[in-house]
Design a protein around this motif. Structure first.
Motif, PDB file in Angstrom:
ATOM      1  N   VAL A  92      43.119 -15.087  85.044  1.00  0.00           N
ATOM      2  CA  VAL A  92      43.668 -15.355  86.378  1.00  0.00           C
ATOM      3  C   VAL A  92      44.855 -14.442  86.651  1.00  0.00           C
ATOM      4  O   VAL A  92      44.969 -13.846  87.731  1.00  0.00           O
ATOM      5  N   PHE A  93      45.745 -14.314  85.688  1.00  0.00           N
ATOM      6  CA  PHE A  93      46.918 -13.455  85.842  1.00  0.00           C
ATOM      7  C   PHE A  93      46.489 -12.021  86.155  1.00  0.00           C
ATOM      8  O   PHE A  93      47.036 -11.358  87.042  1.00  0.00           O
ATOM      9  N   GLY A  94      45.494 -11.525  85.426  1.00  0.00           N
ATOM     10  CA  GLY A  94      45.050 -10.157  85.638  1.00  0.00           C
ATOM     11  C   GLY A  94      44.545  -9.903  87.040  1.00  0.00           C
ATOM     12  O   GLY A  94      44.713  -8.800  87.584  1.00  0.00           O
ATOM     13  N   LYS A  95      43.930 -10.924  87.645  1.00  0.00           N
ATOM     14  CA  LYS A  95      43.451 -10.766  89.028  1.00  0.00           C
ATOM     15  C   LYS A  95      44.604 -10.472  89.989  1.00  0.00           C
ATOM     16  O   LYS A  95      44.431  -9.781  90.993  1.00  0.00           O
ATOM     17  N   THR A  96      45.781 -11.026  89.678  1.00  0.00           N
ATOM     18  CA  THR A  96      46.915 -10.933  90.614  1.00  0.00           C
ATOM     19  C   THR A  96      47.672  -9.619  90.512  1.00  0.00           C
ATOM     20  O   THR A  96      48.407  -9.258  91.429  1.00  0.00           O
ATOM     21  N   VAL A  97      47.513  -8.895  89.404  1.00  0.00           N
ATOM     22  CA  VAL A  97      48.375  -7.736  89.149  1.00  0.00           C
ATOM     23  C   VAL A  97      48.294  -6.669  90.231  1.00  0.00           C
ATOM     24  O   VAL A  97      49.329  -6.182  90.710  1.00  0.00           O
ATOM     25  N   PRO A  98      47.105  -6.236  90.689  1.00  0.00           N
ATOM     26  CA  PRO A  98      47.075  -5.178  91.689  1.00  0.00           C
ATOM     27  C   PRO A  98      47.804  -5.529  92.991  1.00  0.00           C
ATOM     28  O   PRO A  98      48.280  -4.633  93.695  1.00  0.00           O
TER      29      PRO A  98
ATOM     30  N   THR B 241      32.971 -18.677  86.683  1.00  0.00           N
ATOM     31  CA  THR B 241      33.469 -17.484  87.371  1.00  0.00           C
ATOM     32  C   THR B 241      34.834 -17.798  87.960  1.00  0.00           C
ATOM     33  O   THR B 241      34.972 -18.752  88.743  1.00  0.00           O
ATOM     34  N   LEU B 242      35.834 -17.020  87.583  1.00  0.00           N
ATOM     35  CA  LEU B 242      37.209 -17.278  87.999  1.00  0.00           C
ATOM     36  C   LEU B 242      37.654 -16.270  89.042  1.00  0.00           C
ATOM     37  O   LEU B 242      37.306 -15.090  88.986  1.00  0.00           O
ATOM     38  N   ARG B 243      38.424 -16.760  89.996  1.00  0.00           N
ATOM     39  CA  ARG B 243      39.086 -15.905  90.971  1.00  0.00           C
ATOM     40  C   ARG B 243      40.478 -16.466  91.195  1.00  0.00           C
ATOM     41  O   ARG B 243      40.822 -17.542  90.681  1.00  0.00           O
ATOM     42  N   ALA B 244      41.294 -15.754  91.947  1.00  0.00           N
ATOM     43  CA  ALA B 244      42.691 -16.164  92.107  1.00  0.00           C
ATOM     44  C   ALA B 244      43.179 -15.927  93.517  1.00  0.00           C
ATOM     45  O   ALA B 244      42.719 -15.020  94.221  1.00  0.00           O
ATOM     46  N   SER B 245      44.136 -16.752  93.904  1.00  0.00           N
ATOM     47  CA  SER B 245      44.800 -16.625  95.196  1.00  0.00           C
ATOM     48  C   SER B 245      46.272 -16.928  94.994  1.00  0.00           C
ATOM     49  O   SER B 245      46.627 -17.810  94.204  1.00  0.00           O
ATOM     50  N   SER B 246      47.139 -16.180  95.685  1.00  0.00           N
ATOM     51  CA  SER B 246      48.584 -16.384  95.545  1.00  0.00           C
ATOM     52  C   SER B 246      49.233 -16.529  96.919  1.00  0.00           C
ATOM     53  O   SER B 246      48.779 -15.954  97.903  1.00  0.00           O
ATOM     54  N   GLU B 247      50.328 -17.285  96.943  1.00  0.00           N
ATOM     55  CA  GLU B 247      51.166 -17.406  98.142  1.00  0.00           C
ATOM     56  C   GLU B 247      52.573 -16.946  97.790  1.00  0.00           C
ATOM     57  O   GLU B 247      53.128 -17.350  96.770  1.00  0.00           O
ATOM     58  N   VAL B 248      53.129 -16.089  98.627  1.00  0.00           N
ATOM     59  CA  VAL B 248      54.506 -15.638  98.428  1.00  0.00           C
ATOM     60  C   VAL B 248      55.436 -16.772  98.836  1.00  0.00           C
ATOM     61  O   VAL B 248      55.393 -17.241  99.977  1.00  0.00           O
ATOM     62  N   ILE B 249      56.287 -17.230  97.914  1.00  0.00           N
ATOM     63  CA  ILE B 249      57.166 -18.367  98.201  1.00  0.00           C
ATOM     64  C   ILE B 249      58.647 -17.986  98.147  1.00  0.00           C
ATOM     65  O   ILE B 249      59.501 -18.821  98.425  1.00  0.00           O
TER      66      ILE B 249
ATOM     67  N   GLY C 109      63.558  -5.567  94.145  1.00  0.00           N
ATOM     68  CA  GLY C 109      63.742  -6.937  94.594  1.00  0.00           C
ATOM     69  C   GLY C 109      62.880  -7.868  93.776  1.00  0.00           C
ATOM     70  O   GLY C 109      61.972  -7.434  93.054  1.00  0.00           O
ATOM     71  N   VAL C 110      63.164  -9.153  93.861  1.00  0.00           N
ATOM     72  CA  VAL C 110      62.412 -10.166  93.132  1.00  0.00           C
ATOM     73  C   VAL C 110      61.487 -10.880  94.108  1.00  0.00           C
ATOM     74  O   VAL C 110      61.902 -11.259  95.210  1.00  0.00           O
ATOM     75  N   VAL C 111      60.239 -11.043  93.699  1.00  0.00           N
ATOM     76  CA  VAL C 111      59.225 -11.730  94.497  1.00  0.00           C
ATOM     77  C   VAL C 111      58.718 -12.921  93.703  1.00  0.00           C
ATOM     78  O   VAL C 111      58.380 -12.784  92.518  1.00  0.00           O
ATOM     79  N   TRP C 112      58.682 -14.088  94.338  1.00  0.00           N
ATOM     80  CA  TRP C 112      58.127 -15.303  93.727  1.00  0.00           C
ATOM     81  C   TRP C 112      56.762 -15.583  94.347  1.00  0.00           C
ATOM     82  O   TRP C 112      56.617 -15.540  95.578  1.00  0.00           O
ATOM     83  N   VAL C 113      55.774 -15.879  93.521  1.00  0.00           N
ATOM     84  CA  VAL C 113      54.458 -16.246  94.037  1.00  0.00           C
ATOM     85  C   VAL C 113      53.958 -17.490  93.319  1.00  0.00           C
ATOM     86  O   VAL C 113      54.250 -17.709  92.147  1.00  0.00           O
ATOM     87  N   ARG C 114      53.212 -18.298  94.056  1.00  0.00           N
ATOM     88  CA  ARG C 114      52.489 -19.427  93.459  1.00  0.00           C
ATOM     89  C   ARG C 114      51.013 -19.034  93.409  1.00  0.00           C
ATOM     90  O   ARG C 114      50.408 -18.756  94.447  1.00  0.00           O
ATOM     91  N   THR C 115      50.465 -19.006  92.200  1.00  0.00           N
ATOM     92  CA  THR C 115      49.094 -18.546  92.000  1.00  0.00           C
ATOM     93  C   THR C 115      48.204 -19.703  91.591  1.00  0.00           C
ATOM     94  O   THR C 115      48.607 -20.560  90.795  1.00  0.00           O
ATOM     95  N   ARG C 116      46.985 -19.707  92.133  1.00  0.00           N
ATOM     96  CA  ARG C 116      45.971 -20.684  91.741  1.00  0.00           C
ATOM     97  C   ARG C 116      44.731 -19.939  91.265  1.00  0.00           C
ATOM     98  O   ARG C 116      44.283 -18.992  91.919  1.00  0.00           O
ATOM     99  N   GLY C 117      44.194 -20.381  90.146  1.00  0.00           N
ATOM    100  CA  GLY C 117      42.920 -19.862  89.658  1.00  0.00           C
ATOM    101  C   GLY C 117      41.834 -20.880  89.944  1.00  0.00           C
ATOM    102  O   GLY C 117      41.991 -22.066  89.645  1.00  0.00           O
ATOM    103  N   MET C 118      40.734 -20.425  90.549  1.00  0.00           N
ATOM    104  CA  MET C 118      39.631 -21.302  90.936  1.00  0.00           C
ATOM    105  C   MET C 118      38.354 -20.887  90.232  1.00  0.00           C
ATOM    106  O   MET C 118      38.164 -19.720  89.907  1.00  0.00           O
TER     107      MET C 118
END
Length: 343
Positions: A71-77, A103-111, A122-131
């Motif tokens: 899941v983490f790897g999906k978010t990197v790009p 089959t896993l995929r991921a979605s993130s929201e910038v918080i 700068g610092v960016v915070w995201v909340r990530t969900r793996g589905m």
């Protein structure tokens, strides 16, 4: 029209923006085999279908951290391609086992966003969900990362620093359906120590060490499809070194913790985490743990241990911070998490 993507820079993030990450990935027993080849991972629930079935599960799931890495790897790009460093984690929960064939995929929201005083990052915070393929959330977490600015002159966005819970409450931990440790086989698991044998405040030196190899790190990072430049491109850092993926350190330390915590079977909560200092090929990782808290749970024979896992590249065990409160230079990782353990 440009067809390539240089990745997002700090000024490209806005609070509330949702990012659906490419590319979905089907996992198999191959992920387990490679994970166990890269790390000395031996926890029985993730090693044996028969053992997992004796604990009420349908079969042995994919290792909890292997699922996290996918899941983490999906978010990197989309989140950390242009990162300077991944800084920390909070509010992580494993909500469902991941099975071979999922089959896993991921979605993130910038918080959250906050420009640093140098104006260059700068610092960016995201909340990530793996589905999974049924749109069920299998895990979720918050992380924050330091990202370069693409245009130094770009105006800083309004600062938003999210309020995050310091710990996932025991009642919010999700126990896999059917899990039952009442018939747990301590002999097959490797150690006799059960939940009641651990005391809050107890510290455990895991004794063993593993020297990080460049080739294994490259294999692991490619396995998780982690494309962050700091891990691959030796020209990206001024010192010419490739930074070891923080998840590689997490998995190595977790695997080393088997010696003393063989029955800390399943990770279900991630309270906090910090990559205290960079790790490079040639460093030898050692680990120690502290028992921070304990909780009884509703599942039969199952308790929860809250552990602090510290990875180092030398130094005395149980040393964490200097007199000024800063992490000691040999500390690589400080991770606070919940595991399930037989009563």
């Amino acid at each position: 029209m440009a067809k390539t993507n240089a990745g997002r820079f700090f000024e490209d993030y806005a609070v509330g923006r949702r990012i659906d990450h490419a590319v979905p990935r089907s996992v198999s027993g191959g992920e387990r085999a490679l994970y166990h080849a890269l790390y000395p991972a031996r926890h029985a629930v993730y090693s044996s279908d028969q053992f997992a079935q004796s604990c009420g599960l349908a079969a042995s799931p994919i290792d909890d951290l292997a699922a996290f890495h996918v899941v983490f790897g999906k978010t990197v790009p989309d989140v950390s391609l242009n990162a300077v460093a991944n800084l920390g984690y909070a509010e992580g929960r494993w909500l469902r086992p991941v099975w071979p064939g999922d089959t896993l995929r991921a979605s993130s929201e910038v918080i959250g966003v906050k420009q640093n005083s140098n104006g260059k990052t700068g610092v960016v915070w995201v909340r990530t969900r793996g589905m999974n393929q049924r749109d069920e959330t299998v895990l979720e977490y918050v992380r924050w990362v330091m990202v370069r600015k693409g245009d130094i002159a770009a105006p800083a966005p309004a600062t938003v620093v999210p309020e995050l819970r310091p710990v996932v409450a025991p009642q919010d931990l999700v126990i896999p359906e059917g899990l039952d440790f009442t018939g747990y086989d301590f002999s097959l698991a490797g150690e006799p120590h059960r939940w009641g044998d651990y005391e809050v405040g107890e510290t455990i030196d895991h004794v063993d060490g593993v020297t990080i190899e460049e080739a294994e790190h490259m294999m692991a990072t490619r396995l998780w499809q982690n494309t962050a430049k700091v891990h691959f491109d030796a020209t990206f850092r001024p010192d010419g070194q490739r930074l070891i993926y923080g998840g590689h350190v997490i998995s190595m330390a977790r695997a080393l913790s088997f010696n003393g915590l063989a029955n800390a079977q399943m990770i279900v909560g991630l309270n906090a985490g910090a990559h205290a200092n960079p790790c490079f090929a040639g460093d030898t990782i050692r680990a120690w743990s502290e028992v921070v808290d304990k909780a009884e749970l509703a599942a039969p024979g199952v308790g929860a241990l809250r552990l602090r896992l510290v990875a180092t590249r030398g130094g005395a065990p149980f040393a964490l911070r200097a007199a000024d409160g800063a992490y000691l230079p040999e500390v690589l990782l400080d991770l606070d998490y919940w595991v399930l353990c037989p009563l």
